[in-house]
Design an enzyme around this catalytic site. Sequence first.
Site, PDB file in Angstrom:
ATOM      1  N   ASP A 116       0.865  -1.172   0.000  1.00 56.49           N
ATOM      2  CA  ASP A 116       0.000   0.000   0.000  1.00 56.49           C
ATOM      3  C   ASP A 116       0.915   1.241   0.000  1.00 56.49           C
ATOM      4  O   ASP A 116       2.093   1.145   0.373  1.00 56.49           O
ATOM      5  CB  ASP A 116      -0.858  -0.042   1.272  1.00 56.49           C
ATOM      6  CG  ASP A 116      -1.602   1.248   1.510  1.00 56.49           C
ATOM      7  OD1 ASP A 116      -2.295   1.716   0.590  1.00 56.49           O
ATOM      8  OD2 ASP A 116      -1.473   1.810   2.626  1.00 56.49           O
ATOM      9  N   ASP A 151      -0.348   5.048   0.800  1.00 56.21           N
ATOM     10  CA  ASP A 151      -0.674   6.041   1.834  1.00 56.21           C
ATOM     11  C   ASP A 151      -0.572   5.455   3.234  1.00 56.21           C
ATOM     12  O   ASP A 151      -1.262   4.479   3.574  1.00 56.21           O
ATOM     13  CB  ASP A 151      -2.112   6.551   1.641  1.00 56.21           C
ATOM     14  CG  ASP A 151      -2.217   7.492   0.477  1.00 56.21           C
ATOM     15  OD1 ASP A 151      -1.479   8.491   0.457  1.00 56.21           O
ATOM     16  OD2 ASP A 151      -3.048   7.233  -0.419  1.00 56.21           O
TER      17      ASP A 151
HETATM   18  C1  XBP Z   1      -5.604   5.927   1.232  1.00 53.49           C
HETATM   19  C2  XBP Z   1      -6.664   6.801   0.731  1.00 53.49           C
HETATM   20  C3  XBP Z   1      -6.356   7.798  -0.279  1.00 53.49           C
HETATM   21  C4  XBP Z   1      -5.820   9.129   0.124  1.00 53.49           C
HETATM   22  C5  XBP Z   1      -6.347  10.175  -0.801  1.00 53.49           C
HETATM   23  O1  XBP Z   1      -6.092   4.584   1.311  1.00 53.49           O
HETATM   24  O2  XBP Z   1      -7.801   6.661   1.084  1.00 53.49           O
HETATM   25  O3  XBP Z   1      -7.583   8.016  -0.872  1.00 53.49           O
HETATM   26  O4  XBP Z   1      -6.148   9.413   1.455  1.00 53.49           O
HETATM   27  O5  XBP Z   1      -5.965   9.952  -2.096  1.00 53.49           O
HETATM   28  P1  XBP Z   1      -5.109   3.344   1.141  1.00 53.49           P
HETATM   29  P2  XBP Z   1      -6.925  10.423  -3.315  1.00 53.49           P
HETATM   30  O6  XBP Z   1      -3.816   3.701   1.794  1.00 53.49           O
HETATM   31  O7  XBP Z   1      -5.832   2.236   1.855  1.00 53.49           O
HETATM   32  O8  XBP Z   1      -4.937   3.054  -0.327  1.00 53.49           O
HETATM   33  O9  XBP Z   1      -7.446  11.783  -2.971  1.00 53.49           O
HETATM   34  O10 XBP Z   1      -6.032  10.437  -4.513  1.00 53.49           O
HETATM   35  O11 XBP Z   1      -8.048   9.432  -3.443  1.00 53.49           O
HETATM   36 MG    MG Z   2      -2.937   3.046   3.576  1.00 53.99          MG
END
Ligand code: XBP
Ligand code: MG
Length: 265
Positions: free
Chosen positions: A12, A14
């Site tokens: 992953d 983020d």
């Molecule tokens: C992370 C997210 C992302 C970011 C925002 O989820 O939810 O949506 O917070 O990015 P994970 P965008 O780590 O589970 O993938 O605004 O580009 O959607």
């Molecule tokens: Mg994440």
Amino acid sequence: MGNQGLRAVIFDVDGTLVDTERHGHRVAFNQAFAERGMPDRWDEDLYGKLLEVAGGERRIRHYLSGKADADGDQAGVDIDKLAAELHERKTAIFTEMVRSPQIPARPGAERLIDELDAAGVTVGVATTGSTEWVQPLLDRLFGADRFATVVTGAEAPNRKPDPSAYLMALENLGVDSAVAVAIEDSGNGVQAAAAARLPCAVVCNGYTKLDTIGDAQLVLDGFGEPGKPAAVLSDPYQACPEGILDVESLRRLVCRVGGETPPSQ
Ligand code: XBP
Ligand code: MG
């Protein structure tokens, strides 16, 4: 040594590879609100709660819908349209932000990727984030073409906890889930990995804690570094007693989850 039991690791982005949320995405969402003349600002605590909703556009929509329910002034606002426009602007703002060093890799992430490369284990990415910023961010922090596949929210529009990003990454890599591991930071991510039948190791961060991440096979509070191990929060397969997530601990995890050794706690 061969790669018995471990052929691929899917990360992953983020909160896992990169510390994006508190000083990155949150700031970009707030700037998009401000530019539009909206009084809304997401402080660090509120943002932590909103992170339960994966995907930026969904997150804005969820927030605006909650406001509309609580506040008659929102009557007549087209929430879907407003969320889409705000998210488009937020994406542009964040795409600029990822070019600066204010968005850092998490300590130990690059070490682990280097070790996996050296061991011949394929590395891939499965994220719900937007392609526009994901690719430049990964290129800047880890080098161009470092990952054999990068599945983003564009390719897998059903956001985590839906497993589609992980299923697509496995398919692109041509690897069975039994010989791969997902590395995650959140409850949504753990559920997505489980639904794709992938063993999952979690590196918690300031926003994600043991009690919110659900049923992962290994939980640490970071990747750990030689001389600076992570705290081991849950390790029922005794895969990572030293608190340093490395090729050997991931190989042990895959083998033991696959049935060679039952969980001990
Ligand atoms: C992370 C997210 C992302 C970011 C925002 O989820 O939810 O949506 O917070 O990015 P994970 P965008 O780590 O589970 O993938 O605004 O580009 O959607
Ligand atoms: Mg994440």
